[in-house]
Every structure is written in C-alpha cells, then in structure tokens.
Design a protein around this motif. Structure first.
Motif, short mmCIF file in Angstrom:
data_model
loop_
_atom_site.label_atom_id
_atom_site.label_comp_id
_atom_site.label_asym_id
_atom_site.label_seq_id
_atom_site.Cartn_x
_atom_site.Cartn_y
_atom_site.Cartn_z
N ALA A 122 46.51 -21.30 -15.22
CA ALA A 122 47.15 -19.99 -15.24
C ALA A 122 46.32 -19.03 -14.39
O ALA A 122 45.13 -18.86 -14.61
N THR A 123 46.98 -18.43 -13.38
CA THR A 123 46.32 -17.44 -12.53
C THR A 123 47.35 -16.41 -12.10
O THR A 123 48.54 -16.68 -12.08
N GLY A 124 46.87 -15.24 -11.73
CA GLY A 124 47.71 -14.25 -11.09
C GLY A 124 48.76 -13.60 -11.97
O GLY A 124 48.71 -13.66 -13.19
N GLY A 125 49.72 -13.02 -11.29
CA GLY A 125 50.77 -12.24 -11.96
C GLY A 125 52.00 -13.05 -12.27
O GLY A 125 51.95 -14.27 -12.41
N THR A 126 53.13 -12.35 -12.36
CA THR A 126 54.39 -12.98 -12.73
C THR A 126 55.49 -12.47 -11.82
O THR A 126 55.94 -11.35 -11.98
N ASN A 127 55.92 -13.30 -10.88
CA ASN A 127 56.99 -12.93 -9.97
C ASN A 127 58.23 -13.76 -10.31
O ASN A 127 58.39 -14.88 -9.83
#
Length: 141
Positions: A122-127
């Motif tokens: 799990a990394t980063g944001g949610t697009n």
C-alpha cells in the motif's frame, strides 16, 4: 490502505501469510478476497464432483445454453467441458496510478491468486478514475 485501523482477520484463512506482508487495510482486503476465492473454488469443485452445478449457476447455465446453444462442441475460454462456467479473475490495484496484476485468469488456485498480490504494498493516494478506467480497459479486451 496502509492505515492499520483495519487488519486481516486474526483467525482467517492464510491470515499469517497476509499479516506478514500487509498487516493493514490492504491486508484486510486481501483477506476478504482470499476468503471469497476459497469459497468460490470449493463451490465449483463440489459442483464438478457431483456432476452438476447447483443453485444460481445451474439455472444460469441452463438458460444460457438453451438460448445460445449451437452445434459446436468446443468449450469457450470461460466454459468448462461439462457445460459449467469457470470464473475469470482480473486484479487491478491502484493508488495515484493503476497496476493490472493479472487479467482473465481461469487457472490459478486461491493460493496462487493470493501470492500474486502479496508482493504488492500500500502506497500513495487513491485515484478512483484511474482504477475505473483500467477496469474498463480490461473488460473491453
């Protein structure tokens, strides 16, 4: 998904394997997927062993075969030799971008499907737009 407010089930199937790689929200998703895949695999296997499909699948297969029957005896990619249907799994992970892990997989076991996910973190944001577009592209293939 890296937040630890939700984690894989403590006593769920493959829980230890999942917790070692993803003891967070993503691991909870992996746990739910693995439980679904395992239940689905058991249902399909039981149907094959008894020589027929049960419940909705058998009704759907009967209706489909009646409406679309042809003289061909060759099974399509998602149809099994006995007239039943195989599940085809596609896995798309996403954060700021999307990653298609596998597409239209009809041969992997639940453990093999889980193994395909366990290397992902799990990394980063949610697009969501990127994820939905990737899903659309997979379905159009």
């Amino acid at each position: 998904m890296a937040t630890m407010d939700r984690v894989p089930l403590v006593d769920g199937p493959a829980a230890e394997r999942i917790r070692m790689c993803a003891n967070n929200r993503l691991g909870a998703v992996y746990s739910a997927l693995y439980s679904f895949w395992t239940a689905r695999h058991a249902s399909i296997t039981a149907g094959q062993q008894s020589g027929s499909r049960r419940g909705f699948d058998s009704v759907y297969s009967t209706v489909y075969n009646t409406l679309w029957s042809t003289s061909s005896t060759v099974a399509t990619a998602d149809q099994q030799a006995g007239g039943g249907w195989r599940d085809a799994y596609s896995i798309i992970l996403f954060n700021e971008s999307s990653k298609t892990v596998l597409t239209d997989d009809v041969t992997s076991t639940p453990d093999q499907l889980l193994d395909a996910l366990l290397s992902e973190r799990a990394t980063g944001g949610t697009n969501f737009a990127t994820a939905l577009n990737a899903g659309r592209l997979v379905m159009q293939r």
